[in-house]
Motif scaffolding. Structure first.
Motif, short mmCIF file in Angstrom:
data_model
loop_
_atom_site.label_atom_id
_atom_site.label_comp_id
_atom_site.label_asym_id
_atom_site.label_seq_id
_atom_site.Cartn_x
_atom_site.Cartn_y
_atom_site.Cartn_z
N ARG A 135 0.99 -20.08 -12.93
CA ARG A 135 1.70 -18.81 -13.04
C ARG A 135 0.74 -17.75 -13.55
O ARG A 135 -0.12 -18.02 -14.38
N SER A 136 0.93 -16.55 -13.06
CA SER A 136 0.13 -15.43 -13.54
C SER A 136 0.60 -15.06 -14.94
O SER A 136 1.79 -15.11 -15.24
N LYS A 137 -0.34 -14.65 -15.78
CA LYS A 137 0.01 -14.26 -17.14
C LYS A 137 -0.38 -12.82 -17.43
O LYS A 137 -0.47 -12.41 -18.58
N VAL A 138 -0.61 -12.03 -16.36
CA VAL A 138 -1.07 -10.65 -16.55
C VAL A 138 -0.20 -9.66 -15.79
O VAL A 138 0.46 -10.00 -14.82
N GLU A 139 -0.23 -8.45 -16.27
CA GLU A 139 0.39 -7.33 -15.57
C GLU A 139 -0.69 -6.71 -14.67
O GLU A 139 -1.86 -6.71 -15.02
N ARG A 140 -0.27 -6.23 -13.50
CA ARG A 140 -1.21 -5.63 -12.55
C ARG A 140 -0.72 -4.26 -12.13
O ARG A 140 0.45 -3.95 -12.25
N ARG A 141 -1.64 -3.47 -11.60
CA ARG A 141 -1.29 -2.18 -11.01
C ARG A 141 -0.78 -2.42 -9.59
O ARG A 141 -1.22 -3.35 -8.92
N VAL A 142 0.12 -1.54 -9.13
CA VAL A 142 0.62 -1.65 -7.76
C VAL A 142 0.97 -0.28 -7.21
O VAL A 142 1.49 0.56 -7.94
N ILE A 143 0.59 -0.06 -5.95
CA ILE A 143 1.02 1.14 -5.24
C ILE A 143 1.39 0.72 -3.82
O ILE A 143 0.73 -0.13 -3.23
N PRO A 144 2.44 1.30 -3.27
CA PRO A 144 2.77 1.00 -1.88
C PRO A 144 1.82 1.77 -0.95
O PRO A 144 1.40 2.88 -1.27
N PHE A 145 1.49 1.14 0.18
CA PHE A 145 0.68 1.82 1.18
C PHE A 145 1.64 2.44 2.19
O PHE A 145 2.20 1.76 3.05
N LEU A 146 1.86 3.74 2.05
CA LEU A 146 2.81 4.47 2.88
C LEU A 146 2.14 5.72 3.47
O LEU A 146 2.36 6.84 3.00
N PRO A 147 1.32 5.52 4.50
CA PRO A 147 0.64 6.67 5.10
C PRO A 147 1.63 7.61 5.81
O PRO A 147 2.69 7.18 6.26
N ASN A 148 1.28 8.86 5.85
CA ASN A 148 2.10 9.86 6.55
C ASN A 148 2.01 9.64 8.06
O ASN A 148 1.00 9.14 8.56
N PRO A 149 3.06 10.04 8.80
CA PRO A 149 2.95 9.99 10.26
C PRO A 149 1.74 10.82 10.70
O PRO A 149 1.45 11.86 10.14
N GLY A 150 1.03 10.31 11.67
CA GLY A 150 -0.18 11.00 12.12
C GLY A 150 -1.44 10.54 11.42
O GLY A 150 -2.54 10.74 11.92
N ASP A 151 -1.30 9.96 10.21
CA ASP A 151 -2.45 9.37 9.51
C ASP A 151 -2.63 7.93 10.00
O ASP A 151 -1.68 7.33 10.53
N PRO A 152 -3.82 7.35 9.81
CA PRO A 152 -4.00 5.94 10.18
C PRO A 152 -2.96 5.06 9.48
O PRO A 152 -2.68 5.25 8.30
N GLN A 153 -2.39 4.13 10.23
CA GLN A 153 -1.32 3.28 9.70
C GLN A 153 -1.83 1.96 9.15
O GLN A 153 -1.05 1.10 8.77
N THR A 154 -3.16 1.81 9.13
CA THR A 154 -3.78 0.65 8.50
C THR A 154 -4.90 1.15 7.59
O THR A 154 -5.38 2.27 7.73
N LEU A 155 -5.29 0.29 6.67
CA LEU A 155 -6.35 0.62 5.72
C LEU A 155 -7.24 -0.60 5.57
O LEU A 155 -6.73 -1.70 5.27
N ASP A 156 -8.54 -0.45 5.81
CA ASP A 156 -9.48 -1.54 5.57
C ASP A 156 -9.78 -1.61 4.08
O ASP A 156 -10.08 -0.60 3.45
N VAL A 157 -9.68 -2.82 3.53
CA VAL A 157 -9.89 -3.05 2.10
C VAL A 157 -11.03 -4.06 1.96
O VAL A 157 -10.91 -5.18 2.46
N LYS A 158 -12.10 -3.67 1.30
CA LYS A 158 -13.22 -4.58 1.08
C LYS A 158 -13.08 -5.24 -0.29
O LYS A 158 -12.95 -4.56 -1.30
N THR A 159 -13.07 -6.58 -0.31
CA THR A 159 -12.94 -7.31 -1.56
C THR A 159 -14.26 -7.31 -2.32
O THR A 159 -15.32 -7.05 -1.72
#
Length: 175
Positions: free
Chosen positions: A42-66
Motif C-alpha cells: 500500500r502507498s503511504k504517501v500523499e501525491r499531487r494530481v491534476i486532470p489532463f483536460l486540454p481545450n478543443p483545438g489543442d493537442p488531445q495527448t501529451l507525451d510524458v518523459k519519465t
C-alpha cells in the motif's frame, strides 16, 4: 582473421547470452505473471494530481518523459500524478483506474488506496540485474534495467515498472 572478427568470436565464446539473448517483453496478459510471487503493498504517501483536460483545438495527448527515459502518452481525461517533492516528474493514469484506486485528499492532492502487487523484475531475468526488460504499460512501453525496478500489477491487471529506490519511501507491505 581480422582483429574485429577475432574480438567478435571471442565475445561470442565468452558471453553468447549477450549476443543471443532474447528480448524480454512483459504485457498485462503475459502467462509468466501467473508464476511470479507478487507481494501486496500500500502507498503511504500523499501525491499531487491534476486532470489532463486540454481545450478543443489543442493537442488531445501529451507525451510524458519519465525520470528513467521512457516516453508515456497521456490522453484527454487521464490524471497526471507526481510525488509532492518532484511535481515535474509526473505520470499519466487512466481515469477509470484513478477513480477506482485513488482518493482526493484535498484540492490538487490524492492518495492511492488500492493495493499494488510488486515483484522484483530480476525474478523474470533469472536473477540478472543488468538485463533489460520492456514492460508494456497502458501508457506505452518502458524499457528498464531489471535490477533497478520491480514489476507492479494494478487493480485491472495492468502492469508497469516501479522504481526499486522508491519502495521504502512510498510503499508499505499490506499483508
Amino acid at each position: 582473421m581480422s582483429y574485429k572478427m577475432f574480438a567478435w568470436v571471442l565475445l561470442m565464446v565468452k558471453s553468447p547470452e549477450r549476443i543471443m539473448s532474447k528480448q524480454i517483453v512483459i504485457t498485462s496478459d503475459d502467462p509468466v505473471l501467473n508464476s511470479l510471487n507478487f507481494k501486496p503493498y500500500r502507498s503511504k504517501v500523499e501525491r499531487r494530481v491534476i486532470p489532463f483536460l486540454p481545450n478543443p483545438g489543442d493537442p488531445q495527448t501529451l507525451d510524458v518523459k519519465t525520470p528513467w527515459g521512457a516516453l508515456l502518452t497521456a490522453k484527454k481525461g487521464d490524471f497526471l500524478v507526481s510525488e509532492v517533492d518532484t511535481p515535474n516528474d509526473y505520470w499519466p493514469i487512466d481515469p477509470v483506474i484513478f477513480e477506482e484506486s485513488y482518493i482526493i485528499t484535498r484540492p490538487g492532492y490524492c492518495a492511492k488506496n488500492a493495493v499494488t502487487l510488486l515483484v522484483p523484475l530480476t525474478d523474470i531475468t533469472d536473477g540478472n540485474p543488468d538485463r533489460e526488460v520492456t514492460v508494456i504499460s497502458l501508457e506505452g512501453p518502458q524499457t528498464v534495467r531489471a535490477g533497478d525496478f520491480y514489476l507492479a500489477k494494478g487493480i485491472k491487471g495492468e502492469v508497469w515498472p516501479y522504481p526499486k529506490e522508491k519502495i521504502d519511501d512510498v510503499m508499505t507491505p499490506a499483508g
